[in-house]
Design a protein around this motif. Structure first.
Motif, PDB file in Angstrom:
ATOM      1  N   ALA A 152       0.860  -1.188   0.000  1.00  0.00           N
ATOM      2  CA  ALA A 152       0.000   0.000   0.000  1.00  0.00           C
ATOM      3  C   ALA A 152       0.895   1.236   0.000  1.00  0.00           C
ATOM      4  CB  ALA A 152      -0.895  -0.018   1.236  1.00  0.00           C
ATOM      5  N   ARG A 153       0.584   2.202  -0.879  1.00  0.00           N
ATOM      6  CA  ARG A 153       1.407   3.416  -0.974  1.00  0.00           C
ATOM      7  C   ARG A 153       0.524   4.663  -0.920  1.00  0.00           C
ATOM      8  NH1 ARG A 153       4.680   0.117  -4.760  1.00  0.00           N
ATOM      9  NH2 ARG A 153       6.710  -0.153  -3.745  1.00  0.00           N
ATOM     10  N   PRO A 154      -0.089   4.936   0.236  1.00  0.00           N
ATOM     11  CA  PRO A 154      -0.952   6.115   0.332  1.00  0.00           C
ATOM     12  C   PRO A 154      -0.155   7.413   0.437  1.00  0.00           C
ATOM     13  CG  PRO A 154      -0.747   5.090   2.475  1.00  0.00           C
ATOM     14  CD  PRO A 154      -0.026   4.192   1.503  1.00  0.00           C
ATOM     15  N   ASP A 155      -0.802   8.499   0.037  1.00  0.00           N
ATOM     16  CA  ASP A 155      -0.269   9.851   0.209  1.00  0.00           C
ATOM     17  C   ASP A 155      -0.582  10.237   1.658  1.00  0.00           C
ATOM     18  OD1 ASP A 155       0.528  12.552  -0.212  1.00  0.00           O
ATOM     19  OD2 ASP A 155      -1.555  13.087  -0.676  1.00  0.00           O
ATOM     20  N   TRP A 156       0.454  10.302   2.491  1.00  0.00           N
ATOM     21  CA  TRP A 156       0.290  10.527   3.927  1.00  0.00           C
ATOM     22  C   TRP A 156       0.712  11.952   4.243  1.00  0.00           C
ATOM     23  CZ3 TRP A 156       0.329   6.269   7.877  1.00  0.00           C
ATOM     24  CH2 TRP A 156       0.325   6.750   9.185  1.00  0.00           C
ATOM     25  N   VAL A 157      -0.229  12.778   4.674  1.00  0.00           N
ATOM     26  CA  VAL A 157       0.051  14.176   4.972  1.00  0.00           C
ATOM     27  C   VAL A 157       0.388  14.329   6.445  1.00  0.00           C
ATOM     28  CG1 VAL A 157      -0.894  16.510   4.977  1.00  0.00           C
ATOM     29  CG2 VAL A 157      -1.433  14.952   3.116  1.00  0.00           C
ATOM     30  N   TRP A 201       1.825  17.008   9.565  1.00  0.00           N
ATOM     31  CA  TRP A 201       1.960  18.389  10.017  1.00  0.00           C
ATOM     32  C   TRP A 201       3.355  18.596  10.565  1.00  0.00           C
ATOM     33  CZ3 TRP A 201      -0.732  20.340  15.047  1.00  0.00           C
ATOM     34  CH2 TRP A 201      -0.716  21.735  15.095  1.00  0.00           C
ATOM     35  N   LEU A 202       4.041  19.638  10.122  1.00  0.00           N
ATOM     36  CA  LEU A 202       5.381  19.945  10.619  1.00  0.00           C
ATOM     37  C   LEU A 202       5.372  20.014  12.144  1.00  0.00           C
ATOM     38  CD1 LEU A 202       6.702  22.711   8.194  1.00  0.00           C
ATOM     39  CD2 LEU A 202       7.631  20.436   8.491  1.00  0.00           C
ATOM     40  N   PRO A 203       6.471  19.660  12.813  1.00  0.00           N
ATOM     41  CA  PRO A 203       7.788  19.388  12.253  1.00  0.00           C
ATOM     42  C   PRO A 203       7.984  17.962  11.762  1.00  0.00           C
ATOM     43  CG  PRO A 203       7.924  19.294  14.618  1.00  0.00           C
ATOM     44  CD  PRO A 203       6.497  19.662  14.281  1.00  0.00           C
ATOM     45  N   GLY A 204       6.958  17.141  11.835  1.00  0.00           N
ATOM     46  CA  GLY A 204       7.094  15.791  11.290  1.00  0.00           C
ATOM     47  C   GLY A 204       7.940  14.872  12.141  1.00  0.00           C
ATOM     48  N   ALA A 205       8.066  15.191  13.418  1.00  0.00           N
ATOM     49  CA  ALA A 205       8.908  14.370  14.297  1.00  0.00           C
ATOM     50  C   ALA A 205       8.356  12.964  14.474  1.00  0.00           C
ATOM     51  CB  ALA A 205       9.037  15.047  15.666  1.00  0.00           C
ATOM     52  N   ASN A 206       7.073  12.792  14.139  1.00  0.00           N
ATOM     53  CA  ASN A 206       6.501  11.452  14.295  1.00  0.00           C
ATOM     54  C   ASN A 206       6.823  10.541  13.118  1.00  0.00           C
ATOM     55  OD1 ASN A 206       4.893  13.001  12.607  1.00  0.00           O
ATOM     56  ND2 ASN A 206       2.990  12.026  13.220  1.00  0.00           N
ATOM     57  N   LEU A 207       7.546  11.043  12.128  1.00  0.00           N
ATOM     58  CA  LEU A 207       7.846  10.213  10.961  1.00  0.00           C
ATOM     59  C   LEU A 207       8.645   8.953  11.283  1.00  0.00           C
ATOM     60  CD1 LEU A 207       8.550  12.783   8.115  1.00  0.00           C
ATOM     61  CD2 LEU A 207       6.643  11.221   8.321  1.00  0.00           C
ATOM     62  N   PRO A 208       9.781   9.033  11.976  1.00  0.00           N
ATOM     63  CA  PRO A 208      10.569   7.798  12.140  1.00  0.00           C
ATOM     64  C   PRO A 208       9.811   6.651  12.797  1.00  0.00           C
ATOM     65  CG  PRO A 208      11.904   9.711  12.639  1.00  0.00           C
ATOM     66  CD  PRO A 208      10.496  10.206  12.476  1.00  0.00           C
ATOM     67  N   PRO A 209       9.200   6.819  13.989  1.00  0.00           N
ATOM     68  CA  PRO A 209       8.503   5.659  14.568  1.00  0.00           C
ATOM     69  C   PRO A 209       7.274   5.249  13.773  1.00  0.00           C
ATOM     70  CG  PRO A 209       8.171   7.609  15.924  1.00  0.00           C
ATOM     71  CD  PRO A 209       9.187   7.966  14.887  1.00  0.00           C
ATOM     72  N   THR A 210       6.554   6.223  13.229  1.00  0.00           N
ATOM     73  CA  THR A 210       5.341   5.896  12.472  1.00  0.00           C
ATOM     74  C   THR A 210       5.690   5.174  11.175  1.00  0.00           C
ATOM     75  OG1 THR A 210       4.282   7.856  13.393  1.00  0.00           O
ATOM     76  CG2 THR A 210       3.222   6.845  11.501  1.00  0.00           C
ATOM     77  N   GLU A 211       6.726   5.630  10.497  1.00  0.00           N
ATOM     78  CA  GLU A 211       7.126   4.989   9.243  1.00  0.00           C
ATOM     79  C   GLU A 211       7.569   3.548   9.500  1.00  0.00           C
ATOM     80  OE1 GLU A 211       9.715   5.874   5.219  1.00  0.00           O
ATOM     81  OE2 GLU A 211      10.132   7.048   7.013  1.00  0.00           O
ATOM     82  N   GLU A 212       8.299   3.319  10.569  1.00  0.00           N
ATOM     83  CA  GLU A 212       8.702   1.946  10.914  1.00  0.00           C
ATOM     84  C   GLU A 212       7.483   1.069  11.152  1.00  0.00           C
ATOM     85  OE1 GLU A 212      11.361   1.842  14.245  1.00  0.00           O
ATOM     86  OE2 GLU A 212      12.754   3.267  13.319  1.00  0.00           O
ATOM     87  N   ASP A 213       6.496   1.603  11.876  1.00  0.00           N
ATOM     88  CA  ASP A 213       5.275   0.848  12.152  1.00  0.00           C
ATOM     89  C   ASP A 213       4.542   0.502  10.859  1.00  0.00           C
ATOM     90  OD1 ASP A 213       5.782   0.995  14.860  1.00  0.00           O
ATOM     91  OD2 ASP A 213       4.371   2.628  15.234  1.00  0.00           O
ATOM     92  N   MET A 214       4.455   1.463   9.939  1.00  0.00           N
ATOM     93  CA  MET A 214       3.759   1.237   8.676  1.00  0.00           C
ATOM     94  C   MET A 214       4.461   0.168   7.834  1.00  0.00           C
ATOM     95  SD  MET A 214       1.092   3.265   8.523  1.00  0.00           S
ATOM     96  CE  MET A 214       0.971   2.617  10.169  1.00  0.00           C
ATOM     97  N   ARG A 215       5.758   0.312   7.714  1.00  0.00           N
ATOM     98  CA  ARG A 215       6.523  -0.629   6.887  1.00  0.00           C
ATOM     99  C   ARG A 215       6.469  -2.051   7.452  1.00  0.00           C
ATOM    100  NH1 ARG A 215       8.968   1.772   2.758  1.00  0.00           N
ATOM    101  NH2 ARG A 215       9.329   4.015   2.839  1.00  0.00           N
ATOM    102  N   ALA A 216       6.303  -2.169   8.760  1.00  0.00           N
ATOM    103  CA  ALA A 216       6.249  -3.491   9.391  1.00  0.00           C
ATOM    104  C   ALA A 216       5.030  -4.302   8.948  1.00  0.00           C
ATOM    105  CB  ALA A 216       6.249  -3.350  10.916  1.00  0.00           C
ATOM    106  N   ARG A 222       4.085  13.703   2.870  1.00  0.00           N
ATOM    107  CA  ARG A 222       4.144  15.122   2.554  1.00  0.00           C
ATOM    108  C   ARG A 222       4.139  15.851   3.892  1.00  0.00           C
ATOM    109  NH1 ARG A 222      -0.299  17.580  -0.780  1.00  0.00           N
ATOM    110  NH2 ARG A 222      -1.582  15.819  -0.184  1.00  0.00           N
ATOM    111  N   ASN A 223       5.212  16.552   4.172  1.00  0.00           N
ATOM    112  CA  ASN A 223       5.373  17.274   5.428  1.00  0.00           C
ATOM    113  C   ASN A 223       5.001  18.733   5.200  1.00  0.00           C
ATOM    114  OD1 ASN A 223       6.009  17.099   8.072  1.00  0.00           O
ATOM    115  ND2 ASN A 223       8.190  16.767   7.793  1.00  0.00           N
ATOM    116  N   LEU A 224       3.919  19.208   5.826  1.00  0.00           N
ATOM    117  CA  LEU A 224       3.409  20.545   5.552  1.00  0.00           C
ATOM    118  C   LEU A 224       3.430  21.431   6.798  1.00  0.00           C
ATOM    119  CD1 LEU A 224       0.241  19.531   3.498  1.00  0.00           C
ATOM    120  CD2 LEU A 224       2.512  20.076   2.619  1.00  0.00           C
ATOM    121  N   GLU A 225       3.597  22.728   6.577  1.00  0.00           N
ATOM    122  CA  GLU A 225       3.486  23.647   7.705  1.00  0.00           C
ATOM    123  C   GLU A 225       1.997  23.847   8.011  1.00  0.00           C
ATOM    124  OE1 GLU A 225       2.390  27.111   7.593  1.00  0.00           O
ATOM    125  OE2 GLU A 225       1.677  26.657   5.587  1.00  0.00           O
ATOM    126  N   THR A 226       1.715  24.530   9.108  1.00  0.00           N
ATOM    127  CA  THR A 226       0.370  24.570   9.666  1.00  0.00           C
ATOM    128  C   THR A 226      -0.707  25.029   8.687  1.00  0.00           C
ATOM    129  OG1 THR A 226       1.363  25.052  11.810  1.00  0.00           O
ATOM    130  CG2 THR A 226      -1.003  25.433  11.603  1.00  0.00           C
TER     131      THR A 226
END
Length: 199
Positions: free
Chosen positions: A93-98, A100-115, A123-127
């Protein structure tokens, strides 16, 4: 947007994410795992909250994330749901995941998704951009929510779950849910209102 609007996909994401790890690593331990209203047993909890036992009984993936063993059980559920949707190791599955900056949740969340076989395109966006994309429904998946007052159910239910709300970002529409939200709002007896909220 299809196929991401299938409830099985939302549940697979819920099953995959270790919320406790996100709270501990991204939010410096600030936050709680739980249903809409903070559990009555937590500091500042709501009188409208369900109990911890009721919360755990909703679904294995809606209770506390907890131990490695529990997370692996949840991820097995996620993999099964994704397989039902036609996603496999060969066809992730390759969804477009939006985000909110600063995107600090990317590393643990991305690991969980890939698992579980989800390879999000982040897509990391400002407010301001994030609000616009969310309001316009220009995303496949967004973990963002905006907490409003949780002292009374009307604030939360009408803002996030009512079909016509601007903050119902997933555009979930259910006439029965709308009717229940209206009914609980005009129910004066607190015990009866509580039953409607639980429903």
């Amino acid at each position: 947007r299809k196929p991401w609007n299938d409830p099985r996909f939302a549940l697979a994401v819920r099953c995959a994410i270790d919320s406790k790890r996100v709270i501990d690593t991204v939010s410096d331990g600030l936050g709680y795992e739980g249903p809409i209203f903070p559990l009555a047993t937590t500091p500042g909890g709501s009188a409208w909250a369900i109990t911890e036992e009721e919360w755990k009984a909703v679904h294995p993936c809606h209770g506390p994330s907890g131990s490695k063993e529990n997370m692996e059980k949840r991820r097995e559920i996620a993999r099964g749901l994704l397989k039902e949707l036609g996603f496999t190791a060969e066809n992730p599955a390759r969804p477009d995941w939006v985000i909110w900056l600063p995107g600090a949740n990317l590393p643990p969340t991305e690991e969980d998704m890939r698992a579980v076989g989800i390879e999000p395109k982040f897509r990391n966006l400002e407010t301001a951009q994030y609000y616009a994309v969310s309001s316009n429904g220009e995303f496949d998946l967004t973990p963002g929510g905006f907490a409003t007052s949780r002292r009374d159910p009307d604030h939360w239910l009408y803002e996030h779950y009512y079909s016509t709300s601007n903050r119902n970002y997933g555009a979930y529409t259910n006439a029965e849910v709308d009717a229940l939200i209206d009914l609980q709002s005009r129910t004066l007896d607190k015990a009866e209102r509580y039953k409607l909220i639980q429903q």
